[in-house]
Design a protein around this motif. Structure first.
Motif, PDB file in Angstrom:
ATOM      1  N   LEU A   1       0.816  -1.269  -0.185  1.00  0.00           N
ATOM      2  CA  LEU A   1      -0.117  -0.046  -0.001  1.00  0.00           C
ATOM      3  C   LEU A   1       0.868   1.166   0.134  1.00  0.00           C
ATOM      4  O   LEU A   1       1.808   1.395   0.472  1.00  0.00           O
ATOM      5  CB  LEU A   1      -0.764  -0.086   1.211  1.00  0.00           C
ATOM      6  CG  LEU A   1      -1.999  -0.761   1.180  1.00  0.00           C
ATOM      7  CD1 LEU A   1      -2.779  -0.919   2.436  1.00  0.00           C
ATOM      8  CD2 LEU A   1      -3.179  -0.408   0.241  1.00  0.00           C
TER       9      LEU A   1
ATOM     10  N   LEU B   1      -5.887  -3.437  -8.506  1.00  0.00           N
ATOM     11  CA  LEU B   1      -5.234  -2.248  -7.886  1.00  0.00           C
ATOM     12  C   LEU B   1      -5.311  -0.961  -8.700  1.00  0.00           C
ATOM     13  O   LEU B   1      -5.231  -1.047  -9.981  1.00  0.00           O
ATOM     14  CB  LEU B   1      -3.492  -2.574  -7.628  1.00  0.00           C
ATOM     15  CG  LEU B   1      -2.662  -1.748  -7.419  1.00  0.00           C
ATOM     16  CD1 LEU B   1      -2.962  -1.275  -5.883  1.00  0.00           C
ATOM     17  CD2 LEU B   1      -1.419  -1.763  -7.535  1.00  0.00           C
TER      18      LEU B   1
ATOM     19  N   GLN C   1      -7.083  -1.543  -3.459  1.00  0.00           N
ATOM     20  CA  GLN C   1      -6.261  -2.788  -3.507  1.00  0.00           C
ATOM     21  C   GLN C   1      -7.222  -3.803  -3.045  1.00  0.00           C
ATOM     22  O   GLN C   1      -7.798  -3.773  -1.997  1.00  0.00           O
ATOM     23  CB  GLN C   1      -5.123  -2.285  -2.809  1.00  0.00           C
ATOM     24  CG  GLN C   1      -4.128  -3.691  -2.871  1.00  0.00           C
ATOM     25  CD  GLN C   1      -2.857  -3.015  -2.205  1.00  0.00           C
ATOM     26  OE1 GLN C   1      -2.475  -2.083  -1.928  1.00  0.00           O
ATOM     27  NE2 GLN C   1      -1.882  -4.088  -2.406  1.00  0.00           N
TER      28      GLN C   1
ATOM     29  N   THR D   1      -2.441   4.825  -3.112  1.00  0.00           N
ATOM     30  CA  THR D   1      -3.367   3.710  -3.469  1.00  0.00           C
ATOM     31  C   THR D   1      -4.837   4.302  -3.300  1.00  0.00           C
ATOM     32  O   THR D   1      -5.142   4.685  -2.316  1.00  0.00           O
ATOM     33  CB  THR D   1      -3.144   2.580  -2.549  1.00  0.00           C
ATOM     34  OG1 THR D   1      -1.678   2.135  -2.907  1.00  0.00           O
ATOM     35  CG2 THR D   1      -3.802   1.375  -3.089  1.00  0.00           C
TER      36      THR D   1
ATOM     37  N   ARG E   1      -3.912   2.994  -8.574  1.00  0.00           N
ATOM     38  CA  ARG E   1      -3.205   4.014  -7.651  1.00  0.00           C
ATOM     39  C   ARG E   1      -2.788   5.302  -8.658  1.00  0.00           C
ATOM     40  O   ARG E   1      -2.676   4.848  -9.938  1.00  0.00           O
ATOM     41  CB  ARG E   1      -2.056   3.450  -7.021  1.00  0.00           C
ATOM     42  CG  ARG E   1      -0.985   2.877  -7.662  1.00  0.00           C
ATOM     43  CD  ARG E   1      -0.030   2.352  -6.619  1.00  0.00           C
ATOM     44  NE  ARG E   1       0.774   1.132  -7.375  1.00  0.00           N
ATOM     45  CZ  ARG E   1       1.671   0.580  -6.595  1.00  0.00           C
ATOM     46  NH1 ARG E   1       2.102   0.738  -5.384  1.00  0.00           N
ATOM     47  NH2 ARG E   1       2.148  -0.285  -7.281  1.00  0.00           N
TER      48      ARG E   1
ATOM     49  N   TYR F   1      -1.581 -10.739  -9.382  1.00  0.00           N
ATOM     50  CA  TYR F   1      -0.473  -9.751  -9.797  1.00  0.00           C
ATOM     51  C   TYR F   1       0.889 -10.451  -9.866  1.00  0.00           C
ATOM     52  O   TYR F   1       1.328 -11.408  -9.230  1.00  0.00           O
ATOM     53  CB  TYR F   1      -0.377  -8.784  -8.503  1.00  0.00           C
ATOM     54  CG  TYR F   1       0.775  -7.532  -8.787  1.00  0.00           C
ATOM     55  CD1 TYR F   1       1.865  -7.690  -8.259  1.00  0.00           C
ATOM     56  CD2 TYR F   1       0.685  -6.606  -9.638  1.00  0.00           C
ATOM     57  CE1 TYR F   1       2.995  -6.826  -8.539  1.00  0.00           C
ATOM     58  CE2 TYR F   1       1.288  -5.500  -9.814  1.00  0.00           C
ATOM     59  CZ  TYR F   1       2.549  -5.596  -9.497  1.00  0.00           C
ATOM     60  OH  TYR F   1       3.767  -4.814  -9.668  1.00  0.00           O
TER      61      TYR F   1
END
Length: 126
Positions: free
Chosen positions: A6, A18, A13, A10, A20, A120
């Motif tokens: 984080l 995600l 999430q 961000t 950001r 991810y």
């Protein structure tokens, strides 16, 4: 590979998404990389960013966190192209497409990075 840590920038999430705000300094760029499941969408916020899709082969890939074999990159995605994004413009990079994001200018820039949906990973390419 674990999801990225984080940061104050961000916005959202989860295990498979995600969002950001990313910043690049003058003439700075992200490492050339690809993801095996997630799609990256970049939206320009300030200044101009350049998203470059790089031509690489599987032998050029370096696993970022383990010694697992890297899946082959589809040939139809192994071409090089660059897209400039002004504020409000967006570009999507599909999985298995090596790419980097750069700031060609003399002022800092910001862009919104939207990643998902899927596990991810971050695989460096050279």
């Amino acid at each position: 590979m674990p999801i990225p840590p984080l940061t104050p920038d961000t916005i959202l999430q989860t295990q498979d998404a995600l969002v950001r705000v990313m910043r690049l300094g003058p003439r700075e760029s992200s490492p050339q990389h690809f993801h095996t499941e997630i799609t990256d969408t970049m939206v320009g916020l300030t200044g101009t960013i350049v998203v470059t899709m790089h031509a690489v082969t599987t032998s050029d890939a370096i696993a970022a966190s383990d010694d697992q074999p890297v899946p082959p990159m589809p040939k139809e995605r192994a071409t090089e192209a660059a897209v400039s994004l002004a504020p409000g413009e967006r570009h999507t990079v599909p999985p298995f497409t090596s790419h980097s994001v750069s700031n060609p200018g003399d002022e800092p820039v910001e862009y919104l990075l939207i990643q998902g949906v899927g596990k991810y990973d971050f695989i460096l390419t050279v």
